[in-house]
Design an enzyme around this catalytic site. Structure first.
Site, mmCIF file in Angstrom:
data_model
loop_
_atom_site.group_PDB
_atom_site.id
_atom_site.type_symbol
_atom_site.label_atom_id
_atom_site.label_comp_id
_atom_site.label_asym_id
_atom_site.label_seq_id
_atom_site.Cartn_x
_atom_site.Cartn_y
_atom_site.Cartn_z
ATOM 1 C CG ASP A 258 5.432 5.960 1.676
ATOM 2 O OD1 ASP A 258 5.180 6.764 2.591
ATOM 3 O OD2 ASP A 258 5.405 6.262 0.466
ATOM 4 C CD GLU A 259 7.692 -0.313 0.738
ATOM 5 O OE1 GLU A 259 6.655 -0.891 1.116
ATOM 6 O OE2 GLU A 259 8.033 -0.253 -0.459
ATOM 7 C CD GLU B 244 4.075 -0.384 -1.515
ATOM 8 O OE1 GLU B 244 5.048 -0.470 -2.272
ATOM 9 O OE2 GLU B 244 4.176 -0.490 -0.280
ATOM 10 C CD GLU C 95 4.308 -3.363 2.325
ATOM 11 O OE1 GLU C 95 5.301 -2.633 2.134
ATOM 12 O OE2 GLU C 95 3.289 -3.284 1.630
ATOM 13 C CG HIS D 74 7.174 3.318 -3.032
ATOM 14 N ND1 HIS D 74 6.872 2.310 -2.137
ATOM 15 C CD2 HIS D 74 6.779 4.478 -2.450
ATOM 16 C CE1 HIS D 74 6.327 2.839 -1.055
ATOM 17 N NE2 HIS D 74 6.255 4.154 -1.221
ATOM 18 C CB THR E 136 10.276 -3.349 0.892
ATOM 19 O OG1 THR E 136 9.093 -3.216 1.686
ATOM 20 C CG2 THR E 136 10.090 -4.505 -0.076
ATOM 21 C CD GLU F 282 8.719 -0.448 -4.142
ATOM 22 O OE1 GLU F 282 7.486 -0.462 -4.312
ATOM 23 O OE2 GLU F 282 9.249 -0.483 -3.018
ATOM 24 C CD1 TRP G 73 6.129 10.584 0.539
ATOM 25 C CD2 TRP G 73 6.827 10.549 -1.586
ATOM 26 N NE1 TRP G 73 6.481 9.286 0.240
ATOM 27 C CE2 TRP G 73 6.918 9.230 -1.058
ATOM 28 C CE3 TRP G 73 7.203 10.755 -2.908
ATOM 29 C CZ2 TRP G 73 7.378 8.143 -1.812
ATOM 30 C CZ3 TRP G 73 7.667 9.680 -3.666
ATOM 31 C CH2 TRP G 73 7.744 8.389 -3.106
ATOM 32 C CG HIS H 86 2.347 0.428 3.114
ATOM 33 N ND1 HIS H 86 2.917 0.644 1.878
ATOM 34 C CD2 HIS H 86 1.503 1.486 3.335
ATOM 35 C CE1 HIS H 86 2.432 1.766 1.359
ATOM 36 N NE2 HIS H 86 1.594 2.293 2.230
#
Length: 332
Positions: free
Chosen positions: A199-200, A114, A167, A117, A170, A76, A33, A203
């Protein structure tokens, strides 16, 4: 052999595996995205109407919510600091003949993911009209300029413990902010924060896998590094947070209290993250450790229960601190 030389040998030995880690835990730019997927489309005639709707939906979100959103965004946005820090870690080499160093490629690709974000959150804050963007921008510039010190030095073992922990932290924060937004009827912001949280999590899964792999190569060294990080405590990347005119770190405690009041990220979460890492890295059954590492293992196994007792006794101020970022408009 000096500790850092052992670290370098392990990092070099694991480097051929990094390409596989990237395929497993990162997503190609064309497939992932992008911020414009969630924001009003400035190319369309409906742009102004979409912005109006976004601003209307944001009105029911309270003061503590916006403070947390701003601090999450600023954290971020301070990404240049994190990339430059990781590029200096032992075994991560982007110079000379090492431009294709697997670890350096990971850091660049991780940074690229990242970066989206802060981009999407910043634009949302700007369009919402709910915050003082100039003060937000000043804080962001200060945070990048001030840098940070997370107590890891150039040690890859400690840095990967930190990123494994952070990670997931977050992930928790973004996920809960998204849930709160959705509960207030803000579907767009809820979806945005939820996908960032996803996403976090990816990671986090990658970094905890790095640590697990290092445990297979140097169990005693990795165990000692893990214990040393927990003794120092895992500080948040925005621990030097300040407002315009303030001193380094002066705003962070007030933000933490706000997040605690909202239940976005709490002392209990800290304990649970540690417990999950202990289980995933299989500390209970780990053997073949030297004497120092065995003591470190025992310390880490007992630590969650000890921190749990401390968390139960912790008290946080209920009074709202008035940040320059947000006009006080009531609690969520």
């Amino acid at each position: 052999m000096p500790i850092k030389n052992i670290r370098l040998e392990v990092m070099q030995a694991l480097e051929p595996q990094v390409e596989g880690f990237m395929e497993s835990f990162l997503i190609k730019p064309e497939d992932i995205w992008q911020p414009t997927d969630f924001l009003p489309n400035s190319e369309k005639d409906t742009f102004l109407q979409e912005v109006k709707e976004l601003r209307e939906e944001s009105k029911d979100l309270g003061y503590d919510f916006w403070v947390t959103m701003v601090a999450d965004t600023i954290t971020e946005e301070a990404l240049p600091t994190y990339e430059s820090w990781l590029m200096d870690v032992v075994g991560i080499d982007q110079h000379g003949d090492h431009k294709t160093n697997g670890w350096a490629k990971w850091v660049r690709a991780w940074t690229a993911e990242e970066n989206r974000h802060g981009d999407v959150l910043n634009k949302y804050l700007y369009l919402s009209g709910r915050v003082n963007m100039r003060e937000v921008e000043l804080t962001t510039q200060h945070l990048i300029s001030d840098g940070f010190d997370i107590g890891t030095d150039r040690d890859p073992y400690k840095n990967f413990v930190y990123t494994s922990f952070q990670e997931l932290a977050t992930n928790i924060s973004h996920k809960r902010v998204g849930q709160m937004a959705k509960k207030k009827g803000n579907v767009l912001l809820g979806k945005m924060c939820t996908i960032i949280a996803g996403d976090e999590m990816r990671h986090h899964l990658a970094y905890r896998e790095f640590v697990k792999t290092i445990f297979g190569e140097d169990p005693s060294g990795m165990m000692i590094a893990f214990a040393e990080m927990m003794k120092k405590k895992i500080v948040m990347p925005a621990h030097f947070l300040r407002e315009s005119g303030g001193s380094i770190g002066s705003a962070f405690e007030n933000f933490s209290n706000c997040a605690q009041r909202l239940g976005v990220y709490t002392a209990q979460d800290y304990v649970e993250i540690l417990s999950k890492l202990n289980v995933f890295w299989e500390l209970e059954g780990m053997r073949s450790l030297n004497e120092e590492a065995e003591k470190a293992r025992e310390y880490l196994i007992k630590l969650p229960a000890r921190l749990e007792r401390i968390a139960e006794r912790m008290k946080f101020p209920q009074d709202q601190y008035h940040f320059k970022w947000v006009e006080a408009n009531g609690a969520l």
